[in-house]
Design an enzyme around this catalytic site. Sequence first.
Site, short mmCIF file in Angstrom:
data_model
loop_
_atom_site.label_atom_id
_atom_site.label_comp_id
_atom_site.label_asym_id
_atom_site.label_seq_id
_atom_site.Cartn_x
_atom_site.Cartn_y
_atom_site.Cartn_z
N LYS A 90 0.84 -1.20 0.00
CA LYS A 90 0.00 0.00 0.00
C LYS A 90 0.87 1.25 0.00
CE LYS A 90 -2.53 -1.14 3.64
NZ LYS A 90 -2.21 -2.55 3.86
N CYS A 179 -11.93 0.74 16.69
CA CYS A 179 -10.72 -0.07 16.47
C CYS A 179 -9.75 -0.10 17.66
CB CYS A 179 -9.99 0.34 15.20
SG CYS A 179 -9.08 1.87 15.28
N MET A 180 -9.78 0.87 18.55
CA MET A 180 -8.78 0.77 19.63
C MET A 180 -9.21 1.34 20.97
SD MET A 180 -7.44 4.21 19.08
CE MET A 180 -8.57 4.47 20.25
N MET A 363 -6.70 -5.75 16.49
CA MET A 363 -8.15 -5.84 16.52
C MET A 363 -8.69 -7.07 17.27
SD MET A 363 -9.19 -3.14 15.30
CE MET A 363 -7.72 -2.17 15.47
N GLY A 400 -4.50 0.66 14.21
CA GLY A 400 -4.79 0.41 12.80
C GLY A 400 -4.64 1.62 11.91
N GLN A 401 -4.84 2.82 12.45
CA GLN A 401 -4.91 4.01 11.59
C GLN A 401 -3.71 4.93 11.83
OE1 GLN A 401 -9.10 5.47 10.94
NE2 GLN A 401 -9.35 4.57 12.95
#
Lengths: 774, 83
Positions: A90, A179-180, A363, A400-401
């Site tokens: 990516k 997500c967290m 996750m 995740g981000q």
Amino acid sequence: MKVATNRREFLKKMALLSAMTTAATMFPGILFAEDQVAGLEGLDNLEWKKSPCRFCGVGCGVLIGTQNGKAVAVKGDPASPVNKGLCCVKGYHSIMALYGKDRLTKPLVKKNGTFVETSMKEALDLIASKMSSTIKDHGKDSVAIYGSGQWTIPDGYTASKFFKGCIGTNNVEANARLCMSSAVTGFMSSFGIDEPMGCYDDIDYADVFVLWGNNMSEMHPVLFSRILDQRQKRGVKIIDFATRTTRTSMAADKSIIFNPQTDLAVANAICYELINKGRVNESFVSKHCVFKKGETEMGYGLEDNYAFNDKPALIDFEEFKNFLEDYTPEKVSKYSGVSVKDIKYMAAYYGNPNTKVMSLWCMGPNQHTRGTWMNNLIYNIHLLTGKISTPGNSPFSLTGQPSACGTVREVGTLTHKLPHGVVMNEEHRKFAAEIWGVPAENISPKPTYHTVEMFRALDRGDIRFMWIQVTNPMVTMPKLKRYRDATEKKDRFIVVSDVYPTPTTEIADVILPSAMWIEREGMYGNSERRTQHFEKMLTPPGDAMSDTWQLVEVARRMGFEKQFNYKEESHIEEIYNEYRKHHAGKKHNMAPYEVLKENPGMQWPYVDGKSTKWRFNEKYDPACKEGSEFDFYGNPDGKAVIWQRPYEAPPEMPDEEYPYWLCTGRVVEHWHTGSMTRRIPVLHQAMPHAYVELNPEDAKRLNIATGDLVKLTTRRGEITVPAAINLRGVPEPMQVFVPFFDEHMLINELTLDAFCPISKQPDYKKCAVKVEKA
Amino acid sequence: MPIKSYIVLPYDGEKETLVKSLKSIAGCEVAEATNEEIILLVTDTQNEEEEGQLKEKINGVKSLKFMSMVSGYSPENITSSTS
């Protein structure tokens, strides 16, 4: 650079460079002939500028090559201590996400069901006017903003200041809740302060890596490659502890499969085994830990207006030890599916005083109806053994981000949070109000809605106006239909700021085109407390404007000129400098703006011109009390908490009607909902649509082959997806897995909106599903 | 107009044969590691149909054990910077 006929040659060089870099990571020490390396020199004619990658929370440093106002090349930044020059698939294609053919370039307003182009001025006027009238008619808590861990730090800070400080509503949430947030409540309950104590450098010191429900090879591929590199160099061990066999399991030294939700029990069994075998670091525990228990049987938040407050109570070691009698390896093995031998195998590594262990998760433990507990339990193991806050001994919660940590956790873009502290605390409110230039009374002392409840409030009509920036909830919300229907109800007004059309822009009343990533200046904060700056390298297309400046413009229109009196040319620097004031002090000081501009990121606490790599350890962390050795200063007594947390079953389990487990997740090619990566042809072609993974035995029994359409049905809805058998991942019998990136196959129509009562984070990993050949 | 790069592994002892075979295919450029049995392959074709044909040819090379794509670019995806 003269490229008229050499455009293809240039791209070929880029392609070769990417392959060489990847090969160098996979095969350390690999050499190529000098003439081949020299052939890449043409790439040096570009102007290269540093940035963190746009995508995941690893926060790889990339160098962007620009030419004539366009980003034309990207490579890993060798100066970045995060990725040391490597990128994942990516990252290598990240700049192509800027140039999709359907970029949003003009504001659009929905009129009679059709989007009509308008000017940015008119769109911003309309938003300000609609917000004002909604507040007048329905009160300040009828307006909300929903952002994400892809907000830059200035975006989130501006949103928080505008909504919490100026308007006076705590209706500020972000998709990072999905997500967290269990990681946050895990840190807060165990240590009294958020974010990992260690850093990525732990990878270079650890002997054993235990991956708790974490498919790192696809979700955090660059960090996983650093671990693989250490295995080649030092023979470290990798244990994959998961519910499904993945690429990570295949690369691991040992794959241990557990039944969904029983990770709670296995973690307790490891603690039992540590105590039973005399592997507790008694000196560390007695000096630096206390034991507590909390409420149990808390429910799952399935009903509207669900509320829960934990009631922690101190216990002693003996009570904790007695509690663990229910979690002997023999007892746990019966329902976890993990053999006694494997439980003891993991416990032996954690318990060996000569072995450094790094636990990594993302996750799996977080998207869990007992997510806070799972985080607590992993910390328990590290605290009992004293394997924490030293190089290589590290419980490490990955995000995740790109700025879930930087923007959501540190800026505090969650309903209960402020940049420093929480809204419930009067001193914290006063402190924030002073910096924001607003009366302290403006900040409400009551948290309002966490994400799931915020969309429920939209459905009920308690919220009438919602501004959604840089996220795609019409793909990501669990039990999606209820929340999509909510947006379509009468008298709801939705503003969406994004870079491409998505299912979320479809439900908008106003769409604002956003400047993306390096089309504006900003900062992200990654998983290891590293804040990274990127400058504006490109002009955004059409009328596209940064999310920060959109918020500033609307705030000014609503009468908050004084609080948002930033100069357009320097507003990011001004906002960052203002934001830093919230974190002043040895526990959380942020690096100065100028330092961030010059370096590939700095880790907070940034004290005396230095990043802090390991917190709570006096040797590395200047915030520790002198002579303390370890000081968990987030808690008033300086001690970390070992929690008594039991196993509890999830709210929905397979039964006769819905006999399979459904688990959802991501794939390496696509970023979250795929709104950017599906517009990168090579990534889209590599993974063009979603699929359902079945266990080969189940597939055989159902007469399903790869590519056959499969109907999945839960109590919430149904979808049809093609089957994938024995391809990328292999679920256990009577379990299926579906990735969520594909807006044409919305798996969240099926998922359940149950959440962890403490963190309010939904569980996307477990619900009951029926599987049929379509 | 895809341009793609791959990491390619030969069967044991077949590296030189594989390099030779790949170099003989139009649209293939090869860089070989000097100290590992690893080959990097860059393919350059005009369209997807041509790329499919090229892939078939590459897959037919008997000394090729494994290939994994690293990156792919289409010149039209990145706005031309021709000057």
